[in-house]
Motif scaffolding. Structure first.
Motif, PDB file in Angstrom:
ATOM      1  N   GLY A  49      42.041  42.686  36.298  1.00  0.00           N
ATOM      2  CA  GLY A  49      42.788  43.697  35.402  1.00  0.00           C
ATOM      3  C   GLY A  49      44.209  43.684  35.218  1.00  0.00           C
ATOM      4  N   MET A  50      44.841  42.653  35.490  1.00  0.00           N
ATOM      5  CA  MET A  50      46.379  42.261  35.456  1.00  0.00           C
ATOM      6  C   MET A  50      46.662  42.417  33.757  1.00  0.00           C
ATOM      7  SD  MET A  50      48.011  39.682  38.080  1.00  0.00           S
ATOM      8  CE  MET A  50      46.803  38.543  37.801  1.00  0.00           C
ATOM      9  N   LEU A  51      47.666  43.145  33.386  1.00  0.00           N
ATOM     10  CA  LEU A  51      48.184  42.908  32.308  1.00  0.00           C
ATOM     11  C   LEU A  51      49.571  42.261  32.284  1.00  0.00           C
ATOM     12  CD1 LEU A  51      47.322  46.626  31.105  1.00  0.00           C
ATOM     13  CD2 LEU A  51      45.990  44.592  30.851  1.00  0.00           C
ATOM     14  N   ALA A  58      54.582  38.127  33.383  1.00  0.00           N
ATOM     15  CA  ALA A  58      54.397  37.518  34.976  1.00  0.00           C
ATOM     16  C   ALA A  58      53.549  36.187  34.748  1.00  0.00           C
ATOM     17  CB  ALA A  58      53.504  38.537  35.673  1.00  0.00           C
ATOM     18  N   GLU A  59      52.528  36.053  34.019  1.00  0.00           N
ATOM     19  CA  GLU A  59      51.814  34.711  34.038  1.00  0.00           C
ATOM     20  C   GLU A  59      52.542  33.728  33.020  1.00  0.00           C
ATOM     21  OE1 GLU A  59      47.650  34.121  34.202  1.00  0.00           O
ATOM     22  OE2 GLU A  59      47.364  36.042  34.851  1.00  0.00           O
ATOM     23  N   GLY A  60      53.717  34.172  32.380  1.00  0.00           N
ATOM     24  CA  GLY A  60      54.446  33.053  31.754  1.00  0.00           C
ATOM     25  C   GLY A  60      53.930  32.351  30.644  1.00  0.00           C
ATOM     26  N   THR A  77      47.916  33.026  44.271  1.00  0.00           N
ATOM     27  CA  THR A  77      47.143  34.229  44.796  1.00  0.00           C
ATOM     28  C   THR A  77      48.048  35.619  44.349  1.00  0.00           C
ATOM     29  OG1 THR A  77      46.729  32.839  46.824  1.00  0.00           O
ATOM     30  CG2 THR A  77      46.838  35.488  46.919  1.00  0.00           C
ATOM     31  N   TYR A  78      47.427  36.460  44.124  1.00  0.00           N
ATOM     32  CA  TYR A  78      47.915  37.618  43.445  1.00  0.00           C
ATOM     33  C   TYR A  78      47.275  38.999  44.084  1.00  0.00           C
ATOM     34  CZ  TYR A  78      44.360  36.942  39.871  1.00  0.00           C
ATOM     35  OH  TYR A  78      43.117  36.658  39.259  1.00  0.00           O
ATOM     36  N   LEU A  79      48.032  39.866  44.125  1.00  0.00           N
ATOM     37  CA  LEU A  79      47.375  41.110  44.974  1.00  0.00           C
ATOM     38  C   LEU A  79      47.774  42.310  43.817  1.00  0.00           C
ATOM     39  CD1 LEU A  79      49.328  40.922  48.239  1.00  0.00           C
ATOM     40  CD2 LEU A  79      47.192  40.070  47.721  1.00  0.00           C
ATOM     41  N   GLY A 109      42.974  37.892  44.003  1.00  0.00           N
ATOM     42  CA  GLY A 109      42.582  36.688  43.235  1.00  0.00           C
ATOM     43  C   GLY A 109      43.355  35.551  43.274  1.00  0.00           C
ATOM     44  N   ALA A 110      43.019  34.527  42.904  1.00  0.00           N
ATOM     45  CA  ALA A 110      41.757  34.093  42.438  1.00  0.00           C
ATOM     46  C   ALA A 110      41.842  32.570  42.447  1.00  0.00           C
ATOM     47  CB  ALA A 110      41.413  34.591  41.137  1.00  0.00           C
ATOM     48  N   THR A 111      40.605  32.099  42.968  1.00  0.00           N
ATOM     49  CA  THR A 111      40.599  30.491  43.016  1.00  0.00           C
ATOM     50  C   THR A 111      40.490  30.112  41.309  1.00  0.00           C
ATOM     51  OG1 THR A 111      38.086  30.574  43.164  1.00  0.00           O
ATOM     52  CG2 THR A 111      39.382  30.468  45.164  1.00  0.00           C
ATOM     53  N   PHE A 157      33.078  33.689  35.972  1.00  0.00           N
ATOM     54  CA  PHE A 157      33.637  32.436  35.175  1.00  0.00           C
ATOM     55  C   PHE A 157      34.361  32.686  33.987  1.00  0.00           C
ATOM     56  CE2 PHE A 157      29.314  31.656  37.215  1.00  0.00           C
ATOM     57  CZ  PHE A 157      29.700  30.561  38.099  1.00  0.00           C
ATOM     58  N   ARG A 158      35.543  32.323  34.057  1.00  0.00           N
ATOM     59  CA  ARG A 158      36.675  32.631  32.811  1.00  0.00           C
ATOM     60  C   ARG A 158      35.917  31.655  31.832  1.00  0.00           C
ATOM     61  NH1 ARG A 158      39.464  31.184  37.420  1.00  0.00           N
ATOM     62  NH2 ARG A 158      41.085  32.805  38.236  1.00  0.00           N
ATOM     63  N   PRO A 159      35.868  32.108  30.563  1.00  0.00           N
ATOM     64  CA  PRO A 159      35.739  31.297  29.462  1.00  0.00           C
ATOM     65  C   PRO A 159      37.013  30.534  28.780  1.00  0.00           C
ATOM     66  CG  PRO A 159      35.887  33.601  28.947  1.00  0.00           C
ATOM     67  CD  PRO A 159      36.172  33.532  30.143  1.00  0.00           C
ATOM     68  N   HIS A 175      39.899  33.209  28.659  1.00  0.00           N
ATOM     69  CA  HIS A 175      40.457  32.269  29.991  1.00  0.00           C
ATOM     70  C   HIS A 175      40.851  33.558  31.063  1.00  0.00           C
ATOM     71  CE1 HIS A 175      43.096  29.315  32.158  1.00  0.00           C
ATOM     72  NE2 HIS A 175      41.843  29.223  32.536  1.00  0.00           N
ATOM     73  N   ARG A 176      42.187  33.349  31.335  1.00  0.00           N
ATOM     74  CA  ARG A 176      42.597  34.218  32.162  1.00  0.00           C
ATOM     75  C   ARG A 176      43.135  35.542  31.679  1.00  0.00           C
ATOM     76  NH1 ARG A 176      44.448  31.601  36.993  1.00  0.00           N
ATOM     77  NH2 ARG A 176      45.929  33.284  36.975  1.00  0.00           N
ATOM     78  N   ASN A 177      43.006  35.802  30.363  1.00  0.00           N
ATOM     79  CA  ASN A 177      43.592  36.831  29.603  1.00  0.00           C
ATOM     80  C   ASN A 177      42.726  37.815  28.919  1.00  0.00           C
ATOM     81  OD1 ASN A 177      46.489  35.774  30.547  1.00  0.00           O
ATOM     82  ND2 ASN A 177      45.829  34.093  29.406  1.00  0.00           N
TER      83      ASN A 177
HETATM   84  N1  GLY Z   1      44.348  36.331  35.081  1.00  0.00           N
HETATM   85  C1  GLY Z   1      44.339  36.009  36.259  1.00  0.00           C
HETATM   86  C2  GLY Z   1      43.147  34.977  36.489  1.00  0.00           C
HETATM   87  O1  GLY Z   1      42.332  34.480  35.675  1.00  0.00           O
HETATM   88  O2  GLY Z   1      42.748  34.927  37.677  1.00  0.00           O
END
Ligand code: GLY
Length: 371
Positions: free
Chosen positions: A47-49, A53-55, A244-246, A257-259, A301-303, A327-329
């Motif tokens: 749930g990160m917005l 930070a993710e560049g 890794t993030y907290l 997260g996350a591998t 599973f991220r798409p 994907h991650r977002n």
């Molecule tokens: N946005 C973080 C992740 O997909 O792990």
């Protein structure tokens, strides 16, 4: 097929619910077809917005910033429609780096506040000693997707009359000789085969989207996660470390997260290696967090797509719209996806206000056939 047939939303995850909600708000009858709610990335993500930070870069950064700006009003709509709080927390995100040079090379460094080791320690008392610099992005934040947002959206949809078909697996899309969507075939929760007539649908099946439309370049990237129970207020901001993030919730639960396992395909389950990677990441990032009791472990599973941006807008089948590949977002991009795409879908039928020219241009950068 009649004009009163509901628009079908294929997928009951975050994107499917967000689409159904915005379409229902614009007066469209909608039915959500959902196979297994627990596998939805909306229940898996932290749930990160975090566009800064993710560049993120290029059009994806612009889409992310547009969505971040839309978050408060989008959440207010959901909370007003369904009556549940979404758990939005604009707490800022700190990104630690091993050197000032690495910090200054971060693609979105210009949007953040540069921190030296002392500044980093002030923001994150106990941060690992290998980190010598940081960036603070006050504008980034988080939302409690797992415990609050998904449930709140579901209630908002129900309150607006969205119908749900739970436990139903869409097996195939049927289009006519003109290339127009005509029906979807599905297996109901009771195992019955059904053909539902529909001229318009939204494909929001996340990592599984290419199983219905094989030309879509979407593939799974597995992520394993866990949560820890920290003392309340032990961590004020999200910490986005390398690998890794907290993500600290209001009540002290910290989502970790996350591998990122592209090679795992759709293989389910936790692995010792994945869990070790997370533990090592926690120990390097914030040693004291290794002492906090673990609560839950899960995976999803991220798409993903080749450029890691989503697929938004029309597809090769007339009447079939795409809201997938985030994907991650996905959590970050839910508001912009739902608001812009719902406006496009409705205005294509002459209903409601079209998105602005700038928003249409932004959406156009994410067409499925851009590769
Ligand atoms: N946005 C973080 C992740 O997909 O792990």
């Amino acid at each position: 097929m009649s004009s009163s047939d509901p628009l079908l939303v294929l997928g009951g995850g975050l994107m499917g619910l967000a689409m159904a909600h915005q379409l229902a708000r614009r007066g469209r009858p909608v039915m959500v077809i959902s196979r297994r709610r627990s596998e939805a990335a909306g229940f898996v993500a932290a749930g990160m917005l975090a566009p800064h930070a993710e560049g993120l870069g290029g059009a994806l950064l612009r889409l992310g910033q547009r969505s971040l700006a839309a978050y408060p009003s989008w959440v207010a709509q959901i909370e007003a429609d369904g009556g549940l709080n979404c758990g939005l927390r604009p707490c800022g995100i700190v990104v630690p780096f091993t050197s000032a040079a690495a910090r200054d090379a971060h693609p979105t460094a210009a949007y953040g506040q540069a921190l030296d080791r002392a500044g980093l320690e002030q923001e994150l008392p106990g941060i690992g000693t290998s980190f010598q610099a940081g960036l603070l992005f006050e504008q980034d934040g988080q939302i409690d997707n797992r415990r609050q947002l998904m449930r709140a959206l579901e209630l908002a949809c129900s309150a607006l009359g969205v119908q749900f078909q739970e436990g139903a697996e869409v097996l195939a899309l049927e289009s006519g000789s003109s290339g127009q969507l005509e029906a979807v075939k599905l297996r109901t929760a009771e195992g019955e085969l059904q053909t539902l007539a529909c001229g318009e649908a939204v494909l929001a099946c996340g990592a599984w989207s290419a199983q219905l439309l094989p030309q879509l370049p979407i593939f799974p990237v597995k992520g394993q996660m866990l949560s820890l129970q920290a003392p309340q207020r032990a961590l004020g901001r999200v910490v986005f470390g390398p690998g890794t993030y907290l993500v600290p919730r209001e009540d002290g639960l910290v989502v970790v997260g996350a591998t990122s396992e592209a090679e795992a395909g759709f293989s389910e389950g936790l692995t010792p290696q994945g869990q070790r990677t997370l533990q090592e990441g926690i120990a390097a990032l914030l040693p004291q967090a290794s002492q906090w009791p673990p609560m839950e472990r899960w995976w999803g599973f991220r798409p993903c797509t080749p450029d890691e941006g989503p697929l938004l807008g029309p597809s090769s089948i007339a009447g079939l719209w795409l809201a997938s590949g985030h994907h991650r977002n996905g959590v970050l991009l839910a508001p912009v996806t739902a608001e812009l795409l719902a406006a496009e879908i409705c205005s294509a039928r002459g209903q409601g206000k079209a998105a602005s020219a700038a928003d249409q241009q932004l959406l156009a950068a994410f067409r499925w056939d851009r590769f």
